[in-house]
Design a protein around this motif. Structure first.
Motif, PDB file in Angstrom:
ATOM      1  N   UNK A 217       0.802  -1.221   0.000  1.00 42.59           N
ATOM      2  CA  UNK A 217       0.000   0.000   0.000  1.00 42.59           C
ATOM      3  C   UNK A 217       0.834   1.270   0.000  1.00 42.59           C
ATOM      4  N   UNK A 218       2.164   1.134   0.113  1.00 40.34           N
ATOM      5  CA  UNK A 218       3.017   2.316  -0.052  1.00 40.34           C
ATOM      6  C   UNK A 218       3.168   2.678  -1.517  1.00 40.34           C
ATOM      7  N   UNK A 219       2.777   1.767  -2.425  1.00 39.70           N
ATOM      8  CA  UNK A 219       2.873   2.035  -3.852  1.00 39.70           C
ATOM      9  C   UNK A 219       4.233   1.768  -4.449  1.00 39.70           C
ATOM     10  N   UNK A 220       5.065   1.009  -3.748  1.00 41.86           N
ATOM     11  CA  UNK A 220       6.419   0.727  -4.247  1.00 41.86           C
ATOM     12  C   UNK A 220       6.488  -0.714  -4.743  1.00 41.86           C
ATOM     13  N   UNK A 221       6.562  -0.934  -6.077  1.00 35.01           N
ATOM     14  CA  UNK A 221       6.608  -2.305  -6.593  1.00 35.01           C
ATOM     15  C   UNK A 221       7.907  -3.011  -6.221  1.00 35.01           C
ATOM     16  N   UNK A 222       7.791  -4.333  -6.011  1.00 36.74           N
ATOM     17  CA  UNK A 222       8.954  -5.173  -5.724  1.00 36.74           C
ATOM     18  C   UNK A 222       8.987  -6.320  -6.728  1.00 36.74           C
ATOM     19  N   UNK A 223      10.155  -6.587  -7.347  1.00 41.65           N
ATOM     20  CA  UNK A 223      10.244  -7.700  -8.306  1.00 41.65           C
ATOM     21  C   UNK A 223      10.111  -9.035  -7.593  1.00 41.65           C
ATOM     22  N   UNK A 224       9.435  -9.993  -8.243  1.00 45.14           N
ATOM     23  CA  UNK A 224       9.274 -11.317  -7.635  1.00 45.14           C
ATOM     24  C   UNK A 224       9.772 -12.433  -8.544  1.00 45.14           C
ATOM     25  N   UNK A 225      10.324 -12.096  -9.710  1.00 49.23           N
ATOM     26  CA  UNK A 225      10.922 -13.142 -10.548  1.00 49.23           C
ATOM     27  C   UNK A 225      12.130 -12.568 -11.293  1.00 49.23           C
ATOM     28  N   UNK A 226      12.891 -13.465 -11.927  1.00 50.18           N
ATOM     29  CA  UNK A 226      14.123 -13.062 -12.603  1.00 50.18           C
ATOM     30  C   UNK A 226      13.876 -12.064 -13.742  1.00 50.18           C
ATOM     31  N   UNK A 227      12.830 -12.240 -14.591  1.00 43.52           N
ATOM     32  CA  UNK A 227      12.594 -11.236 -15.629  1.00 43.52           C
ATOM     33  C   UNK A 227      12.363  -9.829 -15.069  1.00 43.52           C
ATOM     34  N   UNK A 228      11.742  -9.725 -13.889  1.00 42.73           N
ATOM     35  CA  UNK A 228      11.544  -8.402 -13.280  1.00 42.73           C
ATOM     36  C   UNK A 228      12.881  -7.806 -12.854  1.00 42.73           C
ATOM     37  N   UNK A 229      13.746  -8.634 -12.245  1.00 39.49           N
ATOM     38  CA  UNK A 229      15.079  -8.154 -11.868  1.00 39.49           C
ATOM     39  C   UNK A 229      15.855  -7.687 -13.094  1.00 39.49           C
ATOM     40  N   UNK A 230      15.757  -8.434 -14.170  1.00 34.96           N
ATOM     41  CA  UNK A 230      16.476  -8.067 -15.403  1.00 34.96           C
ATOM     42  C   UNK A 230      15.921  -6.778 -15.991  1.00 34.96           C
ATOM     43  N   UNK A 231      14.612  -6.591 -15.917  1.00 31.08           N
ATOM     44  CA  UNK A 231      14.008  -5.369 -16.439  1.00 31.08           C
ATOM     45  C   UNK A 231      14.546  -4.150 -15.706  1.00 31.08           C
ATOM     46  N   UNK A 232      14.636  -4.235 -14.383  1.00 35.24           N
ATOM     47  CA  UNK A 232      15.142  -3.121 -13.593  1.00 35.24           C
ATOM     48  C   UNK A 232      16.570  -2.797 -13.962  1.00 35.24           C
ATOM     49  N   UNK A 233      17.363  -3.821 -14.257  1.00 35.71           N
ATOM     50  CA  UNK A 233      18.781  -3.619 -14.544  1.00 35.71           C
ATOM     51  C   UNK A 233      19.044  -3.109 -15.954  1.00 35.71           C
ATOM     52  N   UNK A 234      18.141  -3.431 -16.903  1.00 34.92           N
ATOM     53  CA  UNK A 234      18.437  -3.143 -18.311  1.00 34.92           C
ATOM     54  C   UNK A 234      17.732  -1.927 -18.850  1.00 34.92           C
ATOM     55  N   UNK A 235      16.533  -1.607 -18.359  1.00 31.44           N
ATOM     56  CA  UNK A 235      15.799  -0.460 -18.896  1.00 31.44           C
ATOM     57  C   UNK A 235      16.315   0.815 -18.244  1.00 31.44           C
ATOM     58  N   UNK A 236      16.560   1.822 -19.065  1.00 32.69           N
ATOM     59  CA  UNK A 236      17.044   3.113 -18.553  1.00 32.69           C
ATOM     60  C   UNK A 236      16.248   4.247 -19.151  1.00 32.69           C
TER      61      UNK A 236
END
Length: 236
Positions: A217-236
């Motif tokens: 409910x704070x509105x802060x998304x958290x990754x729960x799988x490897x594709x999400x972790x990769x998205x955070x690292x690669x998209x700029x």
């Protein structure tokens, strides 16, 4: 910043959780006091009224309602972290409050910190997801306004997203529908959920390479799988 060790009862994975910091009306930073002795509680059913806690500001003694601290485990379980009741003393009488910790310096060339929006309604959940996608670097993220976008809550340059604000885990059908929409648009498919994901939905998303995020409910998304972790690292 106060942090507590948390063990997920579903997968037995250990985490170190730090509660989010909010600005009190008096301007002081406020962190919900975590109850270290209480085990985390898996969230299987959500109600808006049960997901708020009363917190007292140590600076001005004001009491307000704040989102219940939560942690999304990579196994897909969303855990509720217990907060010390306001009636309990925050520290022994006669002891001074600890000095606030200084934030670490930001790494060079890093993104600025994501500034979430508190989720109180389903519409807020969509707004929070849109803000997060823009923070990741996707441009022109908006809510589609036509019938052809059934199953899609957000669309931007190179991305389509679904936001599930319901109290049930996101289903396999939802994930596959999102994937088909992304395939048709030649775009990244990204999914956000407040209640986590069904096991078969998680497995299918891993196989299709769909990033999954959970939101508290704070509105802060958290990754729960490897594709999400990769998205955070690669998209700029």
């Amino acid at each position: 910043m106060e942090s507590v060790p948390v063990r997920c009862p579903a997968c037995r994975r250990d985490h170190l959780y730090a509660a989010p910091v909010y600005p009190c009306a008096c301007g002081a930073p406020l962190t919900p006091p975590l109850l270290r002795a209480a085990p985390p509680e898996p969230i299987t059913h959500r109600t808006w009224t049960d997901d708020w806690v009363t917190v007292r500001c140590p600076s001005c003694e004001r009491q307000d309602q704040w989102p219940q601290p939560e942690l999304g485990c990579p196994c897909g379980t969303v855990l509720r972290i217990a907060v010390r009741p306001v009636s309990a003393p925050a520290r022994p009488a006669g002891t001074a409050a600890p000095a606030p910790a200084l934030p670490p310096p930001p790494p060079a060339a890093a993104r600025p910190s994501f500034r979430p929006v508190t989720i109180r309604t389903a519409r807020d959940a969509v707004t929070a997801a849109a803000m997060y996608l823009r923070w990741l670097g996707f441009a022109d993220v908006v809510r589609p306004g036509n019938a052809a976008s059934a199953g899609i809550d957000l669309r931007g340059t190179g991305v389509v997203a679904q936001v599930d604000p319901s109290t049930r885990p996101t289903s396999l059908r939802d994930v596959e529908c999102l994937w088909l929409n992304g395939l048709a648009a030649s775009a990244h498919s990204v999914c956000f959920s407040l209640a986590g994901y069904a096991d078969e939905a998680r497995a299918r998303a891993d196989g299709l390479g769909i990033p999954l995020f959970v939101m508290d409910l704070t509105g802060c998304p958290q990754p729960v799988n490897a594709p999400a972790d990769e998205l955070i690292m690669t998209v700029t």
